[in-house]
Design a protein around this motif. Structure first.
Motif, PDB file in Angstrom:
ATOM      1  N   ARG A 148       0.828  -1.218   0.000  1.00 12.63           N
ATOM      2  CA  ARG A 148       0.000   0.000   0.000  1.00 12.63           C
ATOM      3  C   ARG A 148       0.859   1.263   0.000  1.00 12.63           C
ATOM      4  O   ARG A 148       0.569   2.226  -0.713  1.00 12.63           O
ATOM      5  CB  ARG A 148      -0.929  -0.031   1.218  1.00 12.63           C
ATOM      6  CG  ARG A 148      -1.643   1.271   1.553  1.00 12.63           C
ATOM      7  CD  ARG A 148      -2.778   1.547   0.574  1.00 12.63           C
ATOM      8  NE  ARG A 148      -3.398   2.831   0.775  1.00 12.63           N
ATOM      9  CZ  ARG A 148      -4.510   3.035   1.470  1.00 12.63           C
ATOM     10  NH1 ARG A 148      -5.107   2.042   2.078  1.00 12.63           N
ATOM     11  NH2 ARG A 148      -5.022   4.241   1.565  1.00 12.63           N
TER      12      ARG A 148
ATOM     13  N   VAL B  80      -0.953  -5.227  -2.271  1.00 14.17           N
ATOM     14  CA  VAL B  80      -1.169  -6.042  -1.084  1.00 14.17           C
ATOM     15  C   VAL B  80      -1.418  -5.097   0.079  1.00 14.17           C
ATOM     16  O   VAL B  80      -0.564  -4.274   0.424  1.00 14.17           O
ATOM     17  CB  VAL B  80       0.036  -6.962  -0.820  1.00 14.17           C
ATOM     18  CG1 VAL B  80      -0.187  -7.792   0.434  1.00 14.17           C
ATOM     19  CG2 VAL B  80       0.295  -7.859  -2.024  1.00 14.17           C
ATOM     20  N   SER B  81      -2.621  -5.190   0.649  1.00 12.30           N
ATOM     21  CA  SER B  81      -2.997  -4.245   1.709  1.00 12.30           C
ATOM     22  C   SER B  81      -4.112  -4.811   2.571  1.00 12.30           C
ATOM     23  O   SER B  81      -5.040  -5.444   2.062  1.00 12.30           O
ATOM     24  CB  SER B  81      -3.474  -2.929   1.073  1.00 12.30           C
ATOM     25  OG  SER B  81      -3.929  -2.038   2.051  1.00 12.30           O
ATOM     26  N   LYS B  82      -4.006  -4.558   3.851  1.00 13.95           N
ATOM     27  CA  LYS B  82      -5.092  -4.901   4.780  1.00 13.95           C
ATOM     28  C   LYS B  82      -6.027  -3.695   4.948  1.00 13.95           C
ATOM     29  O   LYS B  82      -7.184  -3.845   5.296  1.00 13.95           O
ATOM     30  CB  LYS B  82      -4.531  -5.298   6.150  1.00 13.95           C
ATOM     31  CG  LYS B  82      -3.584  -6.476   6.117  1.00 13.95           C
ATOM     32  CD  LYS B  82      -4.296  -7.774   6.116  1.00 13.95           C
ATOM     33  CE  LYS B  82      -3.309  -8.909   6.316  1.00 13.95           C
ATOM     34  NZ  LYS B  82      -3.517 -10.010   5.428  1.00 13.95           N
ATOM     35  N   SER B  83      -5.499  -2.477   4.699  1.00 14.44           N
ATOM     36  CA  SER B  83      -6.296  -1.269   4.934  1.00 14.44           C
ATOM     37  C   SER B  83      -7.062  -0.779   3.709  1.00 14.44           C
ATOM     38  O   SER B  83      -8.111  -0.165   3.840  1.00 14.44           O
ATOM     39  CB  SER B  83      -5.392  -0.142   5.457  1.00 14.44           C
ATOM     40  OG  SER B  83      -4.387   0.160   4.510  1.00 14.44           O
TER      41      SER B  83
ATOM     42  N   THR C 143      -9.481  -1.545   1.027  1.00 12.00           N
ATOM     43  CA  THR C 143     -10.437  -2.646   0.882  1.00 12.00           C
ATOM     44  C   THR C 143     -10.980  -2.786  -0.533  1.00 12.00           C
ATOM     45  O   THR C 143     -11.363  -3.872  -0.937  1.00 12.00           O
ATOM     46  CB  THR C 143     -11.612  -2.483   1.862  1.00 12.00           C
ATOM     47  OG1 THR C 143     -12.195  -1.197   1.661  1.00 12.00           O
ATOM     48  CG2 THR C 143     -11.139  -2.617   3.306  1.00 12.00           C
TER      49      THR C 143
ATOM     50  N   SER D  66      -5.661  -9.001   0.099  1.00 15.95           N
ATOM     51  CA  SER D  66      -5.435  -8.948   1.546  1.00 15.95           C
ATOM     52  C   SER D  66      -5.202 -10.320   2.161  1.00 15.95           C
ATOM     53  O   SER D  66      -5.074 -10.444   3.373  1.00 15.95           O
ATOM     54  CB  SER D  66      -6.632  -8.279   2.244  1.00 15.95           C
ATOM     55  OG  SER D  66      -7.800  -9.047   2.032  1.00 15.95           O
TER      56      SER D  66
END
Length: 193
Positions: free
Chosen positions: A70, A93-96, A98, A109
């Motif tokens: 991110r 690639v990101s968890k935050s 969406t 994610s």
């Protein structure tokens, strides 16, 4: 099998950005000779805006996929580049983050190691790991080649080349190339035996 190449710029002391994600200082030494050499050596890593400027077409030579975290994606996104590498299959690639701000960019994610192992099994060209440190740390065992552009700066503090546990791993030197602006490009391959 496709290979994963971590192609990244760093300072002499191993930082890919400052503690606040600063990287502009490394861009300050770009000159025509260096940019031409990068375009010649790794044309697929040139962004959409750069490709237009240097006259590159849509065809890829070495890579057909790019992975980035991110924080690596964010500067281009902030400048209105929702799809920085439209000539490549793009994963952020990101968890935050969406949802993807662009249909050409896949936000992922899940288990990135599993993703890369699946990508490596597909037919195609290489996979470029664009950054950053956390993603490189997670993918360390999957990286087949590292191309480090060592910039002539000492940062003192910042985001390291890898954010991972201490576990020394040997790579073999494949080549070096130095430039008049002080950058040294070093290519390493993972030692297989």
């Amino acid at each position: 099998m496709r290979k994963l190449t971590y192609f990244i710029a760093t300072t002499i002391d191993g930082f890919i950005a400052g503690p606040g994600d600063e990287f502009g200082f490394m861009m300050s030494i770009l000159d025509d000779a260096y940019v031409s050499a990068l375009v010649e050596s790794y044309p697929d890593t040139v962004s959409a805006r750069g490709r237009e400027a240097v006259g590159l077409g849509p065809d890829n030579r070495d890579f057909d996929t790019v992975l980035m975290g991110r924080n690596t994606y964010e500067p281009g996104l902030s400048a209105g580049m929702t799809s920085p590498y439209p000539h490549l299959r793009q994963y952020v690639v990101s968890k935050s983050l969406t949802t993807s701000p662009d249909p050409a960019v896949t936000v992922f994610s899940g288990d990135v190691v599993e993703l890369v192992r699946g990508l490596k099994q597909e037919e195609g060209k290489g996979i470029w790991l664009c950054g950053g440190a956390s993603l490189a740390g997670q993918l360390r065992d999957e990286i087949d080649e590292i191309v480090v552009k060592v910039n002539p700066f000492v940062a003192g503090k910042g985001i390291p080349l890898f954010a991972a546990e201490f576990a020394p791993e040997r790579y073999d030197l494949k080549g070096t190339r130095s430039f008049g602006n002080g950058v040294v490009m070093i290519t390493y391959a993972k030692r297989t035996a």
